[in-house]
Write an enzyme that holds these catalytic residues in place. Structure first.
Site, PDB file in Angstrom:
ATOM      1  N   ASP A  49       0.839  -1.201   0.000  1.00  0.00           N
ATOM      2  CA  ASP A  49       0.000   0.000   0.000  1.00  0.00           C
ATOM      3  C   ASP A  49       0.875   1.253   0.000  1.00  0.00           C
ATOM      4  OD1 ASP A  49      -2.898   1.182   0.762  1.00  0.00           O
ATOM      5  OD2 ASP A  49      -1.361   2.286   1.859  1.00  0.00           O
ATOM      6  N   TYR A  54       3.193   9.797  -0.599  1.00  0.00           N
ATOM      7  CA  TYR A  54       4.297   9.206   0.167  1.00  0.00           C
ATOM      8  C   TYR A  54       5.637   9.408  -0.542  1.00  0.00           C
ATOM      9  CZ  TYR A  54       0.458   6.561   2.437  1.00  0.00           C
ATOM     10  OH  TYR A  54      -0.700   6.182   3.072  1.00  0.00           O
ATOM     11  N   LYS A  79      -2.811   5.908  -4.336  1.00  0.00           N
ATOM     12  CA  LYS A  79      -3.925   6.834  -4.050  1.00  0.00           C
ATOM     13  C   LYS A  79      -3.693   8.173  -4.710  1.00  0.00           C
ATOM     14  CE  LYS A  79      -3.672   4.729   0.562  1.00  0.00           C
ATOM     15  NZ  LYS A  79      -2.243   4.618   0.929  1.00  0.00           N
ATOM     16  N   HIS A 112      -7.624   9.547  -1.750  1.00  0.00           N
ATOM     17  CA  HIS A 112      -6.924   9.515  -0.457  1.00  0.00           C
ATOM     18  C   HIS A 112      -7.746  10.149   0.674  1.00  0.00           C
ATOM     19  CE1 HIS A 112      -2.530   9.162   1.079  1.00  0.00           C
ATOM     20  NE2 HIS A 112      -3.368   8.946   2.057  1.00  0.00           N
TER      21      HIS A 112
HETATM   22  N1  LIG Z   1      -5.181   6.354   3.759  1.00  0.00           N
HETATM   23  C1  LIG Z   1      -4.577   7.088   4.648  1.00  0.00           C
HETATM   24  O1  LIG Z   1      -4.910   8.255   4.867  1.00  0.00           O
HETATM   25  C2  LIG Z   1      -3.441   6.511   5.423  1.00  0.00           C
HETATM   26  C3  LIG Z   1      -2.931   7.195   6.539  1.00  0.00           C
HETATM   27  C4  LIG Z   1      -1.890   6.606   7.268  1.00  0.00           C
HETATM   28  C5  LIG Z   1      -1.404   5.365   6.889  1.00  0.00           C
HETATM   29  N2  LIG Z   1      -1.900   4.725   5.785  1.00  0.00           N
HETATM   30  C6  LIG Z   1      -1.382   3.403   5.342  1.00  0.00           C
HETATM   31  O2  LIG Z   1      -1.438   2.485   6.456  1.00  0.00           O
HETATM   32  C7  LIG Z   1      -0.131   1.955   6.672  1.00  0.00           C
HETATM   33  C8  LIG Z   1       0.079   1.605   8.131  1.00  0.00           C
HETATM   34  O3  LIG Z   1      -0.100   2.738   8.961  1.00  0.00           O
HETATM   35  P1  LIG Z   1       1.110   3.548   9.661  1.00  0.00           P
HETATM   36  O4  LIG Z   1       2.341   3.348   8.878  1.00  0.00           O
HETATM   37  O5  LIG Z   1       0.636   4.937   9.868  1.00  0.00           O
HETATM   38  O6  LIG Z   1       1.241   2.924  11.117  1.00  0.00           O
HETATM   39  P2  LIG Z   1       1.214   1.453  11.793  1.00  0.00           P
HETATM   40  O7  LIG Z   1       1.342   0.390  10.777  1.00  0.00           O
HETATM   41  O8  LIG Z   1       0.089   1.453  12.753  1.00  0.00           O
HETATM   42  O9  LIG Z   1       2.534   1.523  12.681  1.00  0.00           O
HETATM   43  C9  LIG Z   1       3.815   1.626  12.120  1.00  0.00           C
HETATM   44  C10 LIG Z   1       4.808   1.865  13.263  1.00  0.00           C
HETATM   45  O10 LIG Z   1       4.842   0.733  14.125  1.00  0.00           O
HETATM   46  C11 LIG Z   1       6.156   0.194  14.153  1.00  0.00           C
HETATM   47  N3  LIG Z   1       5.996  -1.259  14.120  1.00  0.00           N
HETATM   48  C12 LIG Z   1       5.515  -2.029  13.112  1.00  0.00           C
HETATM   49  N4  LIG Z   1       5.481  -3.324  13.461  1.00  0.00           N
HETATM   50  C13 LIG Z   1       5.960  -3.397  14.713  1.00  0.00           C
HETATM   51  C14 LIG Z   1       6.175  -4.457  15.624  1.00  0.00           C
HETATM   52  N5  LIG Z   1       5.885  -5.708  15.296  1.00  0.00           N
HETATM   53  N6  LIG Z   1       6.690  -4.177  16.842  1.00  0.00           N
HETATM   54  C15 LIG Z   1       7.005  -2.910  17.191  1.00  0.00           C
HETATM   55  N7  LIG Z   1       6.813  -1.843  16.378  1.00  0.00           N
HETATM   56  C16 LIG Z   1       6.297  -2.084  15.140  1.00  0.00           C
HETATM   57  C17 LIG Z   1       6.861   0.727  12.934  1.00  0.00           C
HETATM   58  O11 LIG Z   1       8.247   0.874  13.176  1.00  0.00           O
HETATM   59  P3  LIG Z   1       9.379   0.106  12.293  1.00  0.00           P
HETATM   60  O12 LIG Z   1       9.187   0.538  10.869  1.00  0.00           O
HETATM   61  O13 LIG Z   1      10.658   0.601  12.883  1.00  0.00           O
HETATM   62  O14 LIG Z   1       9.157  -1.360  12.500  1.00  0.00           O
HETATM   63  C18 LIG Z   1       6.206   2.085  12.778  1.00  0.00           C
HETATM   64  O15 LIG Z   1       6.814   3.029  13.628  1.00  0.00           O
HETATM   65  C19 LIG Z   1       0.776   3.096   6.162  1.00  0.00           C
HETATM   66  O16 LIG Z   1       2.116   2.705   6.011  1.00  0.00           O
HETATM   67  C20 LIG Z   1       0.071   3.476   4.890  1.00  0.00           C
HETATM   68  O17 LIG Z   1       0.354   2.553   3.868  1.00  0.00           O
HETATM   69  C21 LIG Z   1      -2.929   5.285   5.065  1.00  0.00           C
END
Ligand SMILES: NC(=O)c1ccc[n+]([C@@H]2O[C@H](COP(=O)([O-])OP(=O)(O)OC[C@H]3O[C@@H](n4cnc5c(N)ncnc54)[C@H](OP(=O)(O)O)[C@@H]3O)[C@@H](O)[C@H]2O)c1
Length: 276
Positions: A49, A54, A79, A112
């Site tokens: 994704d 990004y 997106k 988005h």
């Molecule tokens: N549509 C939208 O508006 C929107 C908005 C935000 C996000 N998104 C999408 O959703 C995806 C996921 O959301 P997100 O990136 O915001 O946050 P998330 O997946 O909730 O959390 C990511 C964070 O958690 C850490 N992490 C991941 N796995 C872990 C584990 N097993 N143990 C400890 N820490 C861990 C990562 O660090 P490390 O990398 O150091 O492991 C990073 O700091 C995004 O990457 C994006 O593709 C979409």
């Protein structure tokens, strides 16, 4: 219940979308995104994704090529960004994303954010891309029920997916129920609340019982709630850990305890009040 990383949910147009994928928000273009996506694919992930905003679509594309996995085995989401919304500008933005990714089609293209006064025109562009066979599925992100109702009253094609902020502190029951009723697949962004939830005592207590990590409990909870999930990590060990959730099951009581953690608390913006 999905039993492997390759298991899929069938969208309302028949396209199969993996239940689990890698998110790459805030992952740096170049080496960082290339190595994360390659690590994910090497360890069995088939869904990635990204988003134009990004600024790492080129790296995602490079990783796909270098992975050696056939394009049609993968499911790639990107997106259209807010500044590009509107009919013609969305069509142009799509070509730019496709070019950066180095692909000849996208699996899932999303609006988005629901930019007021624009998202219905943007949707018309997505419908054209879908009809022209440039994308296999189209959807929205960050749409509340009232955004969806408005879109549905203008749309010819119903969105196949709504990607929203969703985690144990923000279960968005109203949106979830509406999407279920309409056959729109819910997808969770920031499923780990960007790491905030990993210290939650209830989740850690459940994790200990199952000999799993807090992240694994949350991601399994997503799947048992029939929500597609796309945790982000740039660390190969955590990429592997996050996907190792197909060998245990949360009990109905555990599911309820996690559901009960909801406090309508966001880490991102409210779709009714964003300024970007
Ligand atoms: N549509 C939208 O508006 C929107 C908005 C935000 C996000 N998104 C999408 O959703 C995806 C996921 O959301 P997100 O990136 O915001 O946050 P998330 O997946 O909730 O959390 C990511 C964070 O958690 C850490 N992490 C991941 N796995 C872990 C584990 N097993 N143990 C400890 N820490 C861990 C990562 O660090 P490390 O990398 O150091 O492991 C990073 O700091 C995004 O990457 C994006 O593709 C979409």
């Amino acid at each position: 219940m999905p039993s492997s990383l390759r298991d899929t949910t069938t969208l309302h147009n028949g396209v199969k979308m993996p239940w689990f994928g890698l998110g790459v928000f805030k992952v740096k273009e170049g080496e960082e995104v290339v190595s994360s996506v390659k690590a994910a694919i090497k360890n069995g992930y088939i869904s990635i994704d990204t988003a134009a905003v990004y600024k790492n679509e080129e790296g995602v594309g490079q990783a796909i090529k270098e992975s050696g996995v056939a394009r049609e085995e993968l499911f790639i989401t990107t997106k259209v960004w807010n500044a590009d919304q509107g009919y013609d500008s969305t069509l142009q933005a799509f070509e730019t994303s496709l070019g950066k990714l180095g692909l000849d089609y996208i699996d899932l293209y999303l609006i988005h954010w629901p930019v007021k006064g624009k998202y219905n025109d943007t949707w018309k562009a997505l419908e054209k891309l879908y009809r022209d066979g440039r994308v296999r599925a189209i959807g929205v992100s960050n749409f509340h029920v009232h955004h969806l109702e408005d879109l549905l009253s203008h749309a010819e094609i119903k969105p196949m997916v709504n990607q929203i902020e969703y985690h144990p502190h923000l279960t968005q029951k109203e949106v979830h129920d509406f999407c279920k009723k309409e056959g729109i697949q819910l997808e969770a962004w920031s499923p780990l609340k960007q790491g905030v939830l990993l210290k939650d005592p209830t989740i850690n207590e459940i994790a200990e019982k199952h000999n799993k990590s807090a992240a694994q409990i949350i991601l399994r909870w997503d799947l048992q709630n029939e929500v597609v999930t796309i945790p982000k990590s740039t660390n190969e060990n955590r990429i592997i850990e996050n996907a190792d959730i197909f060998d245990f099951e949360l009990t109905p009581e555990e599911m309820q305890r996690i559901n009960d953690l909801n406090k309508n608390d966001r880490i991102g913006s409210d779709p009714d009040n964003f300024n970007f």
